[in-house]
Write a protein that holds these residues in place. Structure first.
Motif, PDB file in Angstrom:
ATOM      1  N   LYS A 143      -7.209  -6.336   9.598  1.00  0.00           N
ATOM      2  CA  LYS A 143      -8.282  -5.384   9.239  1.00  0.00           C
ATOM      3  C   LYS A 143      -7.498  -4.115   9.577  1.00  0.00           C
ATOM      4  O   LYS A 143      -7.913  -3.274   8.618  1.00  0.00           O
ATOM      5  N   ARG A 144      -6.719  -3.964  10.684  1.00  0.00           N
ATOM      6  CA  ARG A 144      -6.365  -2.802  11.106  1.00  0.00           C
ATOM      7  C   ARG A 144      -5.206  -2.483  10.036  1.00  0.00           C
ATOM      8  O   ARG A 144      -5.181  -1.346   9.713  1.00  0.00           O
ATOM      9  N   VAL A 145      -4.475  -3.537   9.610  1.00  0.00           N
ATOM     10  CA  VAL A 145      -3.488  -3.196   8.462  1.00  0.00           C
ATOM     11  C   VAL A 145      -3.828  -2.530   7.584  1.00  0.00           C
ATOM     12  O   VAL A 145      -3.456  -1.732   6.589  1.00  0.00           O
ATOM     13  N   TRP A 146      -5.062  -3.284   6.900  1.00  0.00           N
ATOM     14  CA  TRP A 146      -5.726  -2.946   5.648  1.00  0.00           C
ATOM     15  C   TRP A 146      -6.366  -1.647   5.684  1.00  0.00           C
ATOM     16  O   TRP A 146      -6.297  -0.750   4.761  1.00  0.00           O
ATOM     17  N   ALA A 147      -6.798  -1.425   6.917  1.00  0.00           N
ATOM     18  CA  ALA A 147      -7.632   0.058   7.101  1.00  0.00           C
ATOM     19  C   ALA A 147      -6.547   1.131   6.928  1.00  0.00           C
ATOM     20  O   ALA A 147      -6.788   2.065   6.527  1.00  0.00           O
ATOM     21  N   ALA A 148      -5.451   0.719   7.589  1.00  0.00           N
ATOM     22  CA  ALA A 148      -4.380   1.709   7.743  1.00  0.00           C
ATOM     23  C   ALA A 148      -3.780   1.873   6.283  1.00  0.00           C
ATOM     24  O   ALA A 148      -3.448   3.250   5.934  1.00  0.00           O
ATOM     25  N   ARG A 149      -3.626   1.002   5.422  1.00  0.00           N
ATOM     26  CA  ARG A 149      -3.263   1.090   4.088  1.00  0.00           C
ATOM     27  C   ARG A 149      -4.312   2.036   3.203  1.00  0.00           C
ATOM     28  O   ARG A 149      -3.438   2.883   2.384  1.00  0.00           O
ATOM     29  N   VAL A 150      -5.363   1.676   3.543  1.00  0.00           N
ATOM     30  CA  VAL A 150      -6.616   2.304   2.493  1.00  0.00           C
ATOM     31  C   VAL A 150      -6.488   3.733   3.116  1.00  0.00           C
ATOM     32  O   VAL A 150      -6.647   4.759   2.289  1.00  0.00           O
ATOM     33  N   GLN A 151      -6.529   4.067   4.171  1.00  0.00           N
ATOM     34  CA  GLN A 151      -6.608   5.480   4.802  1.00  0.00           C
ATOM     35  C   GLN A 151      -5.272   6.188   4.173  1.00  0.00           C
ATOM     36  O   GLN A 151      -5.258   7.352   4.110  1.00  0.00           O
ATOM     37  N   ASN A 152      -4.100   5.615   4.438  1.00  0.00           N
ATOM     38  CA  ASN A 152      -3.034   6.216   3.767  1.00  0.00           C
ATOM     39  C   ASN A 152      -3.089   6.886   2.126  1.00  0.00           C
ATOM     40  O   ASN A 152      -2.443   7.746   1.893  1.00  0.00           O
ATOM     41  N   GLN A 153      -4.229   5.997   1.500  1.00  0.00           N
ATOM     42  CA  GLN A 153      -4.430   6.543   0.231  1.00  0.00           C
ATOM     43  C   GLN A 153      -5.361   7.406   0.186  1.00  0.00           C
ATOM     44  O   GLN A 153      -5.900   7.916  -1.027  1.00  0.00           O
ATOM     45  N   GLY A 154      -5.987   7.872   1.402  1.00  0.00           N
ATOM     46  CA  GLY A 154      -7.036   8.870   1.334  1.00  0.00           C
ATOM     47  C   GLY A 154      -8.605   8.457   1.438  1.00  0.00           C
ATOM     48  O   GLY A 154      -9.279   9.216   1.088  1.00  0.00           O
ATOM     49  N   ALA A 155      -8.488   7.022   1.576  1.00  0.00           N
ATOM     50  CA  ALA A 155      -9.895   6.591   1.410  1.00  0.00           C
ATOM     51  C   ALA A 155     -10.350   6.583   2.917  1.00  0.00           C
ATOM     52  O   ALA A 155      -9.648   6.459   3.770  1.00  0.00           O
ATOM     53  N   ASP A 156     -11.701   6.114   3.045  1.00  0.00           N
ATOM     54  CA  ASP A 156     -12.326   5.792   4.444  1.00  0.00           C
ATOM     55  C   ASP A 156     -11.941   4.155   4.792  1.00  0.00           C
ATOM     56  O   ASP A 156     -12.416   3.227   4.439  1.00  0.00           O
ATOM     57  N   GLY A 157     -10.993   4.102   5.536  1.00  0.00           N
ATOM     58  CA  GLY A 157     -10.494   2.682   5.935  1.00  0.00           C
ATOM     59  C   GLY A 157     -11.429   1.887   6.876  1.00  0.00           C
ATOM     60  O   GLY A 157     -11.664   0.555   6.453  1.00  0.00           O
ATOM     61  N   LEU A 158     -12.256   2.556   7.686  1.00  0.00           N
ATOM     62  CA  LEU A 158     -13.197   1.950   8.551  1.00  0.00           C
ATOM     63  C   LEU A 158     -14.215   1.123   7.620  1.00  0.00           C
ATOM     64  O   LEU A 158     -14.726   0.185   7.900  1.00  0.00           O
TER      65      LEU A 158
END
Length: 381
Positions: free
Chosen positions: A123-138
């Motif tokens: 979940k942390r890996v997914w959130a970090a990848r999404v956040q790097n794309q500018g979205a709200d990972g949490l």
């Protein structure tokens, strides 16, 4: 009761034997140099006599080399060493094996704890990848997304196994702690939900054979099975890839052309040099050729005799109907294979069920040809 002459002869023989042994010992000692550890090795003089009766004696054989040090690992790894090939095999074994105390030995509680930790890490890996794309990972990880949910249990990349192992060890305390490697292997090769346990397909077998061959062409003694599993890309684990490769490499689809070639090789080289036969055959091994030759040369083709039918009937009668060992039955019917015996008996039983005479009588009727068999006769190791 022994006569005096027999006793004298026995003692005389023993005396001669001891005399010869003493002579051999004197000859051996004469070729050696005895010296005290405190004396120098140069020259030979009375100084080499032991000064103290309790002092140890060192015997050096002429022309021998004095021991200098234990054999080091680097000497084993020297290409000129006679143990070099064995050293490479040992290194490959150590590099491609890992002790795993967690896998099958894990209880249900440990399995659930590890699964929870891996899911949270992903979940942390997914959130970090999404956040790097500018979205709200949490916010993303709490969404209802099938791809994301699969990712949480299937992903193996970018996971911090050291951190997972530390958390896992705290959760299971006071049980023994687990290493990062143990946790990673236990999850990857046993607990991961998307492991492919289905029957191997022809496409997978073909690709697996090519991957193993690629390693051999590179000169690797042992394939990197983790790399093989990754390149196979069908969610197979490394251990299953190794087992499949080993179990299929010795199977040969024997054809009439191969059998003729084998017969020609045996006629040329005989049955005492299967390595030469294998070289003549090409891609087959000596044991494969020997096993096939023994299998085919022992077969009797053609009609069954009344004597063979009687032997078959008696052999089958030794087993309960639900547990007939056709391999053992065939051993009692010389020249017939287990497939031939099974087919012969099955046909006779079918006739009996259709209202003809008893099975024992039917063994002498009907299709009286030797069964060629199917897969049992065609696929041989």
């Amino acid at each position: 009761m022994l006569h005096q002459d027999d006793v004298d002869a026995t003692l005389s023989g023993r005396f001669s034997q001891l005399k010869q042994e003493l002579h051999d010992l004197d000859s051996l000692m004469a070729s050696c140099i005895s010296f005290s550890p405190r004396t120098k090795m140069e020259g030979v003089s009375d100084a080499y006599l032991l000064e103290d009766p309790d002092e140890s004696l060192i015997v050096v054989a002429e022309g021998s080399l004095r021991f200098s040090h234990p054999i080091s690992a680097s000497e084993f790894q020297d290409p000129s060493s006679p143990f070099y090939a064995d050293t490479l095999l040992r290194q490959a074994y150590l590099a491609n094996s890992e002790t795993n105390r967690l896998g099958r030995g894990a209880g249900e509680k440990e399995r659930e704890i590890l699964k929870s930790l891996v899911v949270n890490a992903n979940k942390r890996v997914w959130a970090a990848r999404v956040q790097n794309q500018g979205a709200d990972g949490l916010a993303e990880i709490y969404g209802d997304n099938d791809v994301m949910q699969t990712f949480f249990t299937a992903n193996m990349e970018d996971l911090d196994w050291e951190s997972i192992a530390q958390d896992f060890s705290r959760e299971i305390w006071p049980a023994p702690s687990r290493t990062a490697t143990e946790c990673r292997i236990a999850w990857r090769d046993g607990l991961r939900p998307n492991i492919n346990r289905d029957t191997w397909t022809d496409a997978e077998d073909s690709k697996l054979s090519q991957l193993v061959e690629d390693f051999r062409e590179r000169g690797d003694l042992v394939p990197d099975w983790e790399e093989v599993a990754m390149k196979l890309d069908s969610n197979r684990i490394a251990l299953d890839c190794m087992r499949r490769a080993v179990s299929t490499q010795d199977k040969v689809k024997w054809t009439s052309e191969l059998d003729k070639k084998l017969a020609s090789a045996v006629e040329r080289f005989g049955t005492q040099s299967w390595s030469q036969v294998a070289l003549y055959m090409g891609s087959l091994s000596g044991p494969q050729c020997e096993k096939r030759w023994k299998h085919t040369s022992a077969q009797v083709r053609g009609k069954w005799s009344e004597e063979e039918d009687e032997l078959l009937r008696r052999s089958v009668a030794l087993f309960p109907p639900e547990a007939i060992s056709w391999t053992h039955v065939a051993q009692q019917v010389p020249g017939r294979t287990n497939t031939q015996c099974r087919d012969r008996f099955t046909r006779s039983t079918q006739r009996s069920r259709h209202g003809r005479r008893s099975t024992a009588a039917n063994l002498g009727e009907g299709d009286n040809t030797g069964s060629e068999g199917s897969e049992d006769d065609q696929v041989q190791g």
